[in-house]
Structures are given as structure tokens and as C-alpha cells.
Design an enzyme around this catalytic site. Sequence first.
Site, PDB file in Angstrom:
ATOM      1  CG  HIS A 237       2.565 -22.723  19.948  1.00 20.11           C
ATOM      2  ND1 HIS A 237       3.705 -22.038  19.618  1.00 20.11           N
ATOM      3  CD2 HIS A 237       2.904 -24.024  19.942  1.00 20.11           C
ATOM      4  CE1 HIS A 237       4.693 -22.891  19.411  1.00 20.11           C
ATOM      5  NE2 HIS A 237       4.225 -24.103  19.597  1.00 20.11           N
TER       6      HIS A 237
ATOM      7  CD  GLU B 235       7.467 -25.509  22.554  1.00 19.24           C
ATOM      8  OE1 GLU B 235       6.433 -24.922  22.957  1.00 19.24           O
ATOM      9  OE2 GLU B 235       7.431 -26.522  21.844  1.00 19.24           O
TER      10      GLU B 235
END
Length: 321
Positions: free
Chosen positions: A38, A106
Site C-alpha cells: 500500500h 485501488e
Amino acid sequence: MTSYGYFLASEEFTPDQLIDQARQAEAAGFTALAISDHFHPWNDAQGSSPFVWSVIGALSREVSLPITTLVTCPTVRLHPCVTAQAAATSSVLTQGRFRLGVGTGEALNEHIHGDPWPSFADRADMLEEAVQVMRELFTGEQVSHRGAHYTVDNARLYTCPDSPPPVYVSGFGPKAAALAGRIGDGYVLMGPDEDLIGTFRESGGGDKPVIGGLKVCWGADREQAVRTAHRLWPSEQLPGELAQILPTPAHFEQAAELVTPEQIAGATPCGDDPDEHIAAIQRYVEAGFAEVYIGQIGPDQEAFFDAYATKVLPALVSRLA
């Protein structure tokens, strides 16, 4: 036979904490590691997001377990050439014990360059082309490529493993599961959804492995464990495509106001009842997962590893035997 690994949550823990957890996982009897990739955490309460490739380098010196990214997006934030170099080096450092889990990404992590966030159809096309480019680079040959999304000009990886790292493809809907079946060496799925596994297998996945995982919160006080899980990981219960399209941790915090502690208690194993944890993991086994990765939420890591080493993992292995 299903094997059990530990899920390192880069969003919640510092590099030092992740490395310490990996050591404890190996000592407790977990047989593999997964690690998230991430740029941002899901919310500010989690509060971390180290560069995964640096952490993998450190892990390669500290533990002997296989390591899989769950998952990396090789299409927007990092060009597939750069991702391929990082994956190849990780495979060399781990002596072939690295697998590259990939997905369509994402907006939370991939929007940071300021580009418009593509539709799923475009992201799926980008991922398919990126996997093609990376597989070509893993050969160690010089690669030039002119595609719909990527250009590669005389690129060559000089540091390559003897065998290319397997590429496992993540997918949480039928179209993504079909893509994983078509282009992946395995399938990543974060829930025991037998319909999606069927789509993966029917779309070319055959008997390739399915891997995935779940979050738990072991603790002596079940209500406190539920509160901890609700504070740190309410995003686990957000429906539909929200996790793919919300751009910042603040947006996730706003959406997560709709998630109740009762939802968390019903979906996440919390507390210190081994049977609750075993039952949740068993659903993955029954769905046909080759590997299940369990991640402990919150600070009580030592109690988790002790309980899993003495109560949970032995019971799961005994059931399989």
C-alpha cells in the site's frame, strides 16, 4: 492439503514490527508469509505504509519462509518494468521463495500521480498487458514492447532468478476471477467464495492454487477485541466497489461510519475461543484454498502467536490429517 501462513499488514505496522511478526510467525509454525503493498493505509488509525520491497529485502535476511505480495498493483503507481525488477530481485534474495501477487489496484494507492482513475475494464486490460511485459522481462532477455497501455524500450533485467516468480492474480468479482484464470499461475481471493473459485477454474485456472486470507483479533476480552477490530479495520466490511474507488483514508473513514461493531463481531473472529477462529479458517479449507493467511489485528501479537502455536494450528493440521 491446505497450509497456513501469516499475513503482514503493512497498513497497520512499522517495518520493525512486521519483521518481528515474521520471526514470531516462523517460530509459531506458520509456513509462509503474505504482505500487503500500500501507499496509504485504509484509515489514519492504522497509521503505516512502508515501501513493501524494502521490507521484503529485510525479511529475506530474517526468515526462511516463502513470501507473497497480496497484492501489488503493477499498472499505475509503478510501471510493470519497475515491478518486474523488484519482483525478480526479491526472488533472488529469497532464493526462489517469492511469489508476485498482483491486482488491478485501488484508487487509494494508485491515484497519487494525479491521473484519472480508470474503469475496471481498462484496469483489467492494463493488468493483462503488465503481466505479459513482466513475464517477458523475467526471461532475462532484452524486451521492447509497444502496447495499448505500456511502452518498453530495450529493457533487460540482469538480476533474475533461475525460474521466474509465479504470478498470482487477485479478483473479487466474476470478470476478475475469469482474468485470473486466463493469465495467472494462481488465484488470490480474500473470502471463501466457491462461485468465484469455480469461475477461476472454468476460465483456465484448472487445478492451479487458490490462496487468500482473513483478519482476526485474538484477545482475552472479546468485546475489547471487537472494538479494536472495528477501530482499525472497518474497511473490511465496506460493500461493493468502494474499496477500489475511494481515493483517500479520509474517504474510507467517512464510509466506515456506516459499519457497526455488530457487523465486525459477526464477520471477524474476535476473542480467545479457538473454535471460533478454527471455524472461520475451516471455511477456506472447505472452499478449496491451498493456502490461508491469517493476520492479527492490534497490538496483542504475542498472545496471538502463542495461542495459534498451541491451540489453533495444531487443531487445523489434525483435522486435515
